[in-house]
Design an enzyme around this catalytic site. Structure first.
Site, PDB file in Angstrom:
ATOM      1  N   CYS A   1       0.777   3.597   6.196  1.00  0.00           N
ATOM      2  CA  CYS A   1       1.502   4.013   7.391  1.00  0.00           C
ATOM      3  C   CYS A   1       2.714   4.556   7.276  1.00  0.00           C
ATOM      4  O   CYS A   1       3.477   5.520   7.723  1.00  0.00           O
ATOM      5  CB  CYS A   1       1.291   3.009   8.457  1.00  0.00           C
ATOM      6  SG  CYS A   1      -0.171   2.488   8.938  1.00  0.00           S
TER       7      CYS A   1
ATOM      8  N   CYS B   1       2.144  -1.585   7.094  1.00  0.00           N
ATOM      9  CA  CYS B   1       1.110  -1.071   6.097  1.00  0.00           C
ATOM     10  C   CYS B   1       1.929  -0.054   5.489  1.00  0.00           C
ATOM     11  O   CYS B   1       2.556   0.852   5.721  1.00  0.00           O
ATOM     12  CB  CYS B   1       0.068  -0.556   6.935  1.00  0.00           C
ATOM     13  SG  CYS B   1      -1.132   0.295   5.703  1.00  0.00           S
TER      14      CYS B   1
END
Length: 229
Positions: A88, A85
């Site tokens: 992230c 992600c």
């Protein structure tokens, strides 16, 4: 019943239905952007964290208790929602920017992931300057695991986070599970306890690096039982 044949009546009815649908959609959008329906986090205890089983990411993984990460020095630990992600990866880069200061203070930086999918952890490592371990039972994402599903995509905060990370040059992919929300912990050595517990409330809700450093500065040197004597 002749009024049913009146075109103006039919038009008014259709307009009312349309207005009602728009109003309902607007209300749903408004509620989705409040915290009313967000999953509420259950705070972890030190005993809960200490007993978590983690694995190394070697070919022959070793299992150990999580308390080994902070028992002597304290630690900063990121529970990664999904390594691929881009949100992230942005948070990982933010935490990694603290690494020089953490090194000065003698406090290590770690991350845990839920799963190993293809090369996701390897591709995450350029963004994260610390060791990474596997939490197969997803205990760091508990005690009560929280999920954000498709409601996340109608939250304005999430879209702001998307644009912020994209503007910062971060990119990613869709590999792996990404609905169970993550977080960041600062844990003191010994029994000092949890000094910071940041629980991601929506996609891209990253921890404030200033708050992390403030928590780290509260860490007290660990004194063993033999030293106390």
């Amino acid at each position: 019943m002749s009024f049913l044949q009146d075109p103006s009546f039919v038009t008014m009815g259709m307009w009312s239905i349309g207005a009602g649908a728009i109003g309902a959609a607007a209300l749903a959008l408004l509620l989705a952007n409040t915290d009313i329906f967000l999953p509420k986090p259950q705070r972890a205890t030190l005993d809960y964290l200490e007993d978590i089983d983690l694995k190394t990411l070697e070919k022959e993984p070793k299992t150990f208790k999580a308390k080994a990460l902070w028992e002597k020095t304290g630690a900063v630990i990121m529970a990664v929602r999904r390594p691929g992600c881009f949100l992230c990866r942005e948070e990982a880069a933010d935490l990694s920017s603290l690494k020089p200061r953490l090194d000065e203070l003698g406090v290590p930086l770690y991350a845990v992931v839920k799963e190993q999918v293809k090369n996701e952890v390897k591709d995450f490592q350029p963004y994260f300057k610390g060791e990474i371990f596997l939490d197969e039972e997803k205990k760091f994402y508990g005690p009560q695991r929280r999920k954000m599903m498709f409601m996340g995509f109608v939250r304005l905060g999430v879209w702001y986070n998307f644009f912020r990370a994209r503007s910062g040059g971060f990119s990613g992919n869709l590999e792996g599970e990404g609905f169970v929300l993550g977080g960041v912990f600062v844990v003191g050595p010994g029994k000092q306890g949890i000094l910071l517990e940041h629980r991601e409330k929506e996609f891209g809700d990253k921890v404030n690096p200033v708050s992390v450093l403030e928590a780290v500065r509260k860490i007290k040197p660990h004194t063993s039982a033999s030293e106390k004597k």
